[in-house]
Every structure is written in structure tokens, then in C-alpha cells.
Write an enzyme that holds these catalytic residues in place. Structure first.
Site, PDB file in Angstrom:
ATOM      1  N   ASP A 149     -37.740  -9.227  47.148  1.00 15.28           N
ATOM      2  CA  ASP A 149     -36.863  -8.539  45.618  1.00 15.28           C
ATOM      3  C   ASP A 149     -37.769  -9.625  44.492  1.00 15.28           C
ATOM      4  O   ASP A 149     -36.972  -9.515  43.314  1.00 15.28           O
ATOM      5  CB  ASP A 149     -35.616  -9.299  45.182  1.00 15.28           C
ATOM      6  N   TYR A 193     -30.419 -25.229  34.546  1.00 20.67           N
ATOM      7  CA  TYR A 193     -30.805 -23.772  33.376  1.00 20.67           C
ATOM      8  C   TYR A 193     -32.366 -23.256  33.477  1.00 20.67           C
ATOM      9  O   TYR A 193     -33.201 -24.421  32.389  1.00 20.67           O
ATOM     10  CB  TYR A 193     -29.681 -24.190  32.743  1.00 20.67           C
ATOM     11  N   LYS A 249     -23.501 -20.084  39.048  1.00 18.80           N
ATOM     12  CA  LYS A 249     -23.283 -19.114  39.871  1.00 18.80           C
ATOM     13  C   LYS A 249     -21.923 -18.615  40.949  1.00 18.80           C
ATOM     14  O   LYS A 249     -22.054 -19.072  41.590  1.00 18.80           O
ATOM     15  CB  LYS A 249     -24.495 -18.478  40.775  1.00 18.80           C
ATOM     16  N   ASP A 279     -33.440 -15.897  42.755  1.00 20.16           N
ATOM     17  CA  ASP A 279     -32.655 -14.792  43.394  1.00 20.16           C
ATOM     18  C   ASP A 279     -33.225 -14.341  44.438  1.00 20.16           C
ATOM     19  O   ASP A 279     -34.434 -13.701  44.529  1.00 20.16           O
ATOM     20  CB  ASP A 279     -32.741 -13.545  42.042  1.00 20.16           C
TER      21      ASP A 279
END
Length: 409
Positions: A212, A168, A120, A232
Site C-alpha cells: 500500500d 511521532y 493508534k 501503515d
């Protein structure tokens, strides 16, 4: 008494446009000693050696004695700053796998080990109070089988770039799953929800609230299995933090609870995550979001009124749990602990699924032999220059004009 720092240590060294080599450090190693090893290892005469640790922070000579065996170091030979291009010495970029308000995510393969990782990259960020830096710090504290692992974080102060190297996850998000399947069975939904709840319980025990939760932020580890992980944590907050020091109205509109939308939430609270669980559970069972509306204003109104509908295809136990989550007053809402103890979560047959889940693992972490899976994508290796993309950092708010993905379409 001798310590681990008194012994000879071997570290992996990377430098732009040069192959890696192993550097030997002792308690008395100086920069001049490093320079001599560079001349011998790379056959290059450096003008000014600068050494950076695996987080991108520059070291002074005294720091060398604290570098551990097996660590990695980055070195520039002519006094230049370190930047994001250093990752290309260690990783081969395979493809771009995602973009968002917080950066670009790339699939990369370690050149020497062969394992796959997600990289990222975010540019133009400030060192202090950076969302992506905060996410990295939080994830380092959250070591849980249902939370994505972070292997390394690099921050480059001069170029204001930040790189997070993570495991991943190849299975796609729950949003993609719903788009492909429409709905999932209650038994399968239980598997996902219980894992999400267990991960959140762990987060809350460490005082972190995700804030979130949404289908896009729940990833399947591999295709064909039911092991999921939360990703995230860029909007995560510390439970109990007051409004003066932490923005309250963050999240994604269809998943935001009434107390966030009406501004009554004064502290970062786990109740926000409870509501998110309800939206995810409803979406898995019904194949659509619970609170609809042609405009954002209609969606907000339906959320504030808890205006949603059940269908006959779902069990009474599932409906009861959803009803106990979608309660306007957060102090009357079911807790995370109560969700885990709810009859629907602990229904018959779950133990067998749990045993199966424990046997599942991520082959991209432990097995680097699955090279053929990416042969097609590797023929057109992602242009390294495209990595240097600047994307604005955004916080989703209730009055956001961002297009909301409607999973019912």
C-alpha cells in the site's frame, strides 16, 4: 548460576485513577506480595488483584518471575477487565492527528518523561487475523531507520480494542509536501526515493511486502528535513503467499499495478512495491498522479495500458527509471535492487545529501524539551471520551467506491 530473573527487579505499575508506582519483584514474589505492596504504595485495599503485561495479556502468578527489570505492568484492583482508558494514566492526549479505515491516531505526551508519541486506537476488532494486530507484529520485526518505530502494543480481548504506541513523525506526509510545494527538485526526490527503496529492500529481506505504498504513507520525521519513514503496514503480506490464504487485490487504486487489477497476480510479490515506487517518484517530480481518469474505470484502463506522459522538465535518467518501472508485465519490470543501482539514484551530489541525512534525528524521541511547540494545542486537551471511536476496517479494492485523493488539485 544466577540469572537475571533471580535478582530483584523494579517495574513500573499503572492502575486506573491512581498514580504510578514502582513494584519490586523477586523470583519468589506472589500475588499476595504484590497486594501488600499495593496497600503500602497506594494506600488502597484491593479486593481482587489482576495483573496484565505491557501488551495487555493477563498474567498468572508464575509469570511474575519472568517480568524483566524496567518493564511496565498494569493492575486492576477490583477484578475488572483492562481497557483502553489505561493509557490516560501514562499519556496526556494532545490532539487528534488522523483518522482512517483502521482507526484513529492521536498525538500524546508521556506525563512523566515528556516525550511525544502517536497513539493508534482501533475498536471492534477480532483477535485473530486483525489488520492492526498484524501491522504491529510486522513493525516489531522491521527495525530500520526508514520505518516507523513501534514502542508498545496493547490488545484488550474483552472490549476488542487495540492500541499501538508509535514514534511521532512531525514533518507531515509526502502528499502534504506535494500539495504545499507542487513539485520537488530531482535532487530532493532522489533523497526520498532512495530511502524508500532501502526500507523496502529491508522489508523484502524479511519476506514482507508493503502493498500500500502511496504518498500518504511516507512521512517526514521533522519539518524542514529530508528524513522519511514508511508507515501503515496494515495491508502488508508475506512474499510468496498464495491467493488461497492471502487477498491479492489490496491497495489504493491510483497506486495499484496491472497484475493486481487484472487478477493475474497469484502470489504476494515485491513487484507490487516496485510499481508503488514509480507512482511516488512520478508524483514528486510532476506534482500529479501518472494515471488519470474521470472515473475509476478510466483509471484502471490507463494503468493496465501503462498510459502516462512525461514532461520536458525531467531528466532523461529519471524518465528511463520511470519507464522501466511502468511495465505491464511484472516479470519484465525493474527490480528493487536494480532501482537502487540505477544511474538516476546514484547521481552526483547524493553522497553529500546522505551525510546530511545521517545527522538528522527525531527530537520528539530523544528530546522532550520541545514542549512549547504544543502549548496552543494543549490548552484544549482532546476529550478522552472521543477516543472510544469505532471505525470499520476496510481493504481498498480496484472496484472501490472510495473517493480517491487527486493530488493535482
Amino acid at each position: 548460576m544466577k540469572t537475571q530473573f533471580d535478582k530483584s527487579r523494579i517495574v513500573n505499575v499503572y492502575s486506573p485513577n491512581l498514580p504510578p508506582f514502582k513494584l519490586t519483584l523477586t523470583f519468589k514474589t506472589t500475588f499476595n506480595d504484590v497486594r501488600n505492596q499495593i496497600i503500602q504504595g497506594w494506600s488502597v485495599i484491593p479486593k481482587r488483584v489482576r495483573i496484565f503485561n505491557q501488551n495487555g495479556h493477563e498474567l498468572i502468578e508464575q509469570d511474575l518471575q519472568f517480568v524483566l527489570d524496567g518493564n511496565k505492568l498494569y493492575i486492576t484492583l477490583f477484578g475488572q477487565d483492562l481497557d483502553a482508558s489505561i493509557i490516560f494514566q501514562e499519556y496526556e492526549i494532545v490532539s487528534e492527528i488522523g483518522k482512517g479505515g483502521q482507526g484513529t491516531v492521536l498525538l500524546a505526551r508521556h506525563k512523566f518523561i515528556g516525550s511525544f508519541v502517536a497513539v493508534k486506537i482501533t475498536r471492534d476488532i477480532e483477535e485473530e487475523d486483525s489488520i492492526i494486530k498484524r501491522e504491529s507484529k510486522i513493525l516489531k520485526e522491521l527495525q530500520h531507520r526508514n520505518i516507523v518505530k513501534v514502542f508498545q502494543t496493547l490488545y484488550f480481548s474483552k472490549t476488542k480494542e487495540c492500541i499501538i504506541i508509535m514514534e511521532y513523525l512531525d514533518g507531515g506526509s509526502l502528499l502534504q509536501l506535494i500539495r504545499n510545494k507542487g513539485t520537488v527538485s530531482e535532487q530532493e526526490a532522489k533523497i526520498y526515493i532512495k530511502q524508500i527503496v532501502e526500507a523496502l529492500l529491508f522489508c523484502h529481506s524479511k519476506t514482507f511486502v508493503h502493498r500500500d505504498l502511496k504518498l500518504e504513507n511516507i512521512m517526514l520525521v521533522n519539518q524542514g528535513n529530508t528524513w522519511v519513514k514508511l508507515i501503515d503496514f496494515g495491508l502488508a503480506g508475506v512474499a510468496g503467499t498464495q491467493r488461497e490464504t492471502e487477498t491479492m487485490n489490496v491497495g489504493t487504486l491510483p497506486y495499484m499495478p496491472p497484475e493486481v487489477l487484472n487478477g493475474k497476480l497469484k502470489f504476494v510479490s515485491p513487484c507490487v512495491d516496485v510499481w508503488g515506487i514509480g507512482v511516488i517518484m512520478y508524483s514528486l517530480l510532476y506534482g500529479k498522479l501518472p494515471f488519470k481518469g474521470r472515473t475509476n474505470e478510466e483509471k484502471v484502463s490507463n494503468i493496465l495500458l501503462c498510459n502516462f506522459q512525461h514532461e520536458l522538465s525531467v531528466s532523461e535518467e529519471a524518465k528511463d527509471l520511470i519507464n522501466r518501472i511502468f511495465v505491464p508485465k511484472n516479470n519484465q519490470r525493474i527490480s528493487i535492487q536494480e532501482i537502487l543501482a540505477h544511474k538516476w539514484i546514484g547521481g552526483n551530489g547524493f553522497t553529500q545529501f546522505r551525510r546530511l541525512l545521517k545527522k538528522q534525528e527525531n527530537p520528539y524521541i530523544k528530546n522532550s524539551k520541545r514542549k512549547n511547540d504544543f502549548e496552543i494545542r494543549k490548552k484544549s486537551v482532546y476529550d478522552e471520551q472521543k477516543v472510544r471511536i469505532s471505525l470499520p476496517l476496510i481493504r481498498y479494492r480496484a472496484n472501490s467506491q472510495e473517493t480517491i485523493i487527486d493530488i493535482s488539485k
